[in-house]
Scaffold this active site. Structure first.
Site, mmCIF file in Angstrom:
data_model
loop_
_atom_site.group_PDB
_atom_site.id
_atom_site.type_symbol
_atom_site.label_atom_id
_atom_site.label_comp_id
_atom_site.label_asym_id
_atom_site.label_seq_id
_atom_site.Cartn_x
_atom_site.Cartn_y
_atom_site.Cartn_z
ATOM 1 N N ASN A 183 -0.595 16.640 4.026
ATOM 2 C CA ASN A 183 -0.554 15.375 4.757
ATOM 3 C C ASN A 183 -1.227 14.282 3.936
ATOM 4 O O ASN A 183 -2.415 14.391 3.602
ATOM 5 C CB ASN A 183 -1.290 15.510 6.100
ATOM 6 N N GLU A 184 -0.462 13.273 3.560
ATOM 7 C CA GLU A 184 -0.991 12.067 2.911
ATOM 8 C C GLU A 184 -1.942 12.415 1.752
ATOM 9 O O GLU A 184 -3.147 12.171 1.805
ATOM 10 C CB GLU A 184 -1.704 11.180 3.935
ATOM 11 N N GLU A 333 5.676 8.754 10.034
ATOM 12 C CA GLU A 333 4.760 8.186 11.022
ATOM 13 C C GLU A 333 4.964 6.672 11.086
ATOM 14 O O GLU A 333 5.043 6.013 10.053
ATOM 15 C CB GLU A 333 3.302 8.464 10.656
ATOM 16 N N TRP A 341 -8.491 3.261 11.991
ATOM 17 C CA TRP A 341 -9.157 3.193 10.688
ATOM 18 C C TRP A 341 -9.525 1.782 10.263
ATOM 19 O O TRP A 341 -10.497 1.568 9.567
ATOM 20 C CB TRP A 341 -8.271 3.857 9.633
ATOM 21 N N GLU A 381 -9.688 9.829 15.521
ATOM 22 C CA GLU A 381 -8.591 8.899 15.838
ATOM 23 C C GLU A 381 -8.328 8.816 17.338
ATOM 24 O O GLU A 381 -7.219 8.525 17.767
ATOM 25 C CB GLU A 381 -7.324 9.326 15.086
ATOM 26 N N GLN A 382 -9.368 9.023 18.148
ATOM 27 C CA GLN A 382 -9.181 9.117 19.589
ATOM 28 C C GLN A 382 -8.750 7.799 20.229
ATOM 29 O O GLN A 382 -8.213 7.791 21.332
ATOM 30 C CB GLN A 382 -10.459 9.626 20.255
ATOM 31 N N HIS A 384 -6.604 5.662 18.771
ATOM 32 C CA HIS A 384 -5.335 5.248 18.153
ATOM 33 C C HIS A 384 -4.231 5.208 19.213
ATOM 34 O O HIS A 384 -4.147 6.069 20.076
ATOM 35 C CB HIS A 384 -4.976 6.240 17.054
#
Length: 695
Positions: A183-184, A333, A341, A381-382, A384
């Protein structure tokens, strides 16, 4: 160990990872899945789904909501290693199989992400050497993501083992249509073993220290190396040749890290299952052209986190990603809401997400997946944005996503087998970007901005554009524009000269042809090995304190930031633009020149003009090259995209202006949403029309 590491890169450098033809045909038209399961739709709307984070009785409700939104794709697993392998060698894949099969019953297909971006605690505790070391010497901690050492052999071994378990279980599952590696890719390690691998990589590249010292001109500042072990890692203020080779080593190491997993999966997987990874647009931590070579298709993550979609800049990033494999790609995505972020709480306007997804498709995306399906209860990332909130109820964006899903089902059959077909290429080089960013020479200079200064007018004048590497096959392009191609090897120079002589039209932007393949200055002035063909050279370059006038065939314009004084060397060179009175050095000197070469032309533009001047220059480039727009004209603020193939031609119209717009069509077209034949379309703000030309 040194011999083994060297052999890793010898094999990597010498072997072309040839994919089976089945992968290429699947790119155009999905084949039937095993077990009588229908093939997935040709256009896929998706979401990132994390079933391991929620009670299993909740899964069916989530999938019901997805099905009602016409979502046909989920990505799972990329952060679930601790659930898949809670103890070393003890695997639990049953929950994932239940999730995959339940998704399939809802008409939803699956991309499995290999979980190697987030290793479990048992792994990093037992094998601390698998954690990366920062440039400052600090070891990464558990609980981050991407905390692994991409060059570590033990980590690769453990990654291969979990991938093998996944591949054995899901290689023939009819609902699994693709794999995402990791991932990324981003963080690298600066540990002593990685440094030793870098030194071994240099041995393979240069053979002897004499060759390396000569290429890097290490006599400068007494940098000469007398043993391979003396060579450091430098990322900011080191020898330019050393820094460029470090970035190339990083690129090769990411490729071998990825290939370790690809080969494991491919040894079990059905040919219909494609393999990709999610890249990050203009991120330049590695050469994406190199890392993409072994993938079946390119993909990237496209967070719309700046408040609103910029269709020019975002479109250029799509075209960059499409250029990695030179065919259609996936957006793995995208998002419409607050992001964690950058501390951004911006939400795109109502209707803008729908326009964004069709913008993606217009640039060649065959799948667009939203991040994420449901808000997290905890974690980094809650906060987001998502499609479904923490309570399991849809967020407002759900309705818009569902509308796009219905539209994709209607238009998908017509778009199947189509792709973006461009006659214009922009040549983009990571080597050049790295070298220019290390030595900008003028505050505010950005090689991507220079590229966009060419991309914008060429696109606005109605042209599809491929952004490709300079060593690509350019034979299908009538026009190839190379802004800021600072590093030009002799091989690339010969390739570009041949392209022009055979009828291509090559345009070089400022700062081109200064460096060779070792990031050393060419012994002749810019553009180095192209000077003789160009019949001109850069006499001097300037960072400007204030704008200066420039005029000529492209009218009057203003030049700013960074300019080059050209000197004509051959009598058949035509001066297109000259500087006006400024600092004395530039007064009346050539700013842009062109010359006929064989059946084509070569042009050098040493001036950064204002947008109006760049648009006039773009018109001249297109006219000189014989390139006609492949999109019909539209009012300002209306974007038009064209996809074609298999006897079909489809246009996507979108209104990004602030008022309703009407577009008169050059011929009757069929509206794929309504089925009606139309001669014009009226688009509200963020309105979308997808139209086909019937034979």
């Amino acid at each position: 160990m040194a011999v083994l590491v060297s052999m890793r890169f010898i094999v990597l450098a010498s072997v072309c990872f040839v994919q089976a033809s089945a992968f290429l045909s699947a790119q155009d038209q999905p084949g039937a899945n095993p077990g009588g399961v229908p093939a997935p739709p040709s256009l896929l709307l998706g979401a990132a789904w994390y079933p391991e984070q929620w009670p299993e009785p909740r899964w069916n409700a989530d999938l019901d909501l997805m099905q009602k939104a016409h979502i046909h794709l989920v990505r799972i697993g990329e952060f679930s290693w601790s659930r898949l392998e809670p103890q070393e060698g003890k695997y639990d894949l049953d929950w994932m199989e239940r999730a995959v099969d339940l998704a399939g019953k809802h008409g939803i297909y699956v991309v499995i992400g290999t979980p190697t971006c987030a290793p479990p605690a048992w792994l990093t505790q037992k094998y601390p050497e698998t954690l990366r070391i920062s440039e400052a010497g600090q070891r990464a901690a558990h609980g981050e993501r991407g905390q692994f050492n991409f060059a570590n052999d033990k980590y690769r071994e453990l990654a291969r083992k979990i991938d093998e378990q996944l591949a054995r279980r899901f290689a023939h599952n009819p609902y699994v249509i693709a794999w995402q590696i990791d991932n990324e890719y981003s963080f690298v390690s600066f540990d002593s073993n990685t440094r030793a691998q870098f030194q071994d990589w240099l041995k393979v590249r240069y053979g002897t220290l004499d060759n390396l010292n000569r290429a890097w001109t290490t006599a400068y500042w007494s940098q000469t190396y007398f043993s391979w072990g003396q060579i450091p890692i430098e990322t900011a203020n080191g020898n330019p040749g050393l820094m460029l080779d470090w970035k190339r080593f990083v690129s090769d190491t990411w490729r071998s890290y990825q290939r370790n997993q690809i080969e494991t999966i491919r040894s079990y997987a059905d040919p219909r299952q494609r393999i990709t990874t999610n890249m990050m647009g203009w991120f330049d931590g590695f050469d994406h052209y190199v890392v993409s070579r072994d993938l079946d298709l390119a993909a990237w993550d496209d967070p719309i986190s700046q408040g609103h979609l910029d269709p020019i800049r975002n479109g250029a990033t799509h075209d960059l990603t499409r250029g990695f494999k030179k065919r259609s790609f996936w957006v793995m995505e995208t998002t419409a809401g607050p992001t964690t972020w950058n501390n951004g709480g911006t939400m795109v306007d109502k209707g803008e997400m729908r326009a964004t997804i069709w913008h993606d498709i217009g640039h060649g995306a065959d799948a667009v997946s939203y991040w994420q399906w449901r808000d997290d209860l905890n974690g980094q990332e809650q906060n987001h944005g998502a499609i479904v909130d923490v309570d399991g109820e849809p967020d407002p964006i759900y309705t818009e996503i569902a509308q796009v899903g219905r539209e994709m089902e209607k238009a998908g059959p017509e778009l199947q087998g189509t792709r973006v077909e461009a006659k214009v290429a922009i040549l983009h080089s990571y080597d050049s970007r790295w070298t220019l960013n290390w030595q900008k020479m003028k505050g505010g200079y950005d090689p991507i901005e220079e590229l966009i200064s060419y991309y914008r007018p060429l696109h606005e004048l109605g042209n599809s554009i491929d952004i490709v590497s300079p060593d690509s096959d350019l034979s299908k392009y009538k026009l190839a524009v190379a802004p800021a191609l600072n590093v030009i090897s002799q091989g690339v120079a010969d390739h570009l000269i041949q392209y022009a002589k055979q009828g291509g039209n090559l345009v070089l932007g400022l700062r081109s042809g200064m460096k060779d393949d070792s990031n050393a200055r060419w012994a002749q002035r810019q553009p180095g090995p192209l000077v003789d063909t160009l019949g001109a050279r850069v006499e001097q370059y300037f960072g400007l304190e204030a704008p200066v006038p420039v005029s000529g065939l492209w009218g009057a314009s203003t030049a700013s930031l960074f300019e080059e004084q050209l000197k004509v060397l051959a009598p058949d060179v035509e001066v297109l633009m000259r500087y006006g009175v400024s600092n004395g050095w530039l007064d009346n000197q050539p700013a842009a020149i062109t010359r006929k070469v064989g059946r084509g032309t070569i042009t050098y533009i040493g001036v950064w003009m204002d947008p109006a001047g760049m648009k006039r220059a773009a018109r001249w480039m297109l006219a000189t090259s014989g390139v006609k727009p492949d999109m019909p004209p539209a009012p300002d603020g209306v974007e038009v995209y064209r996809r074609a193939g298999k006897g079909k031609e489809v246009f996507i119209f979108e209104n990004f202006s602030h008022a309703s717009q009407t577009v008169a069509l050059p011929s009757a077209m069929r509206d794929l949403f309504s089925g009606r034949v139309v001669h014009s379309v009226t688009l509200p703000v963020y309105g979308v029309a997808v139209l086909a030309i019937d034979e």
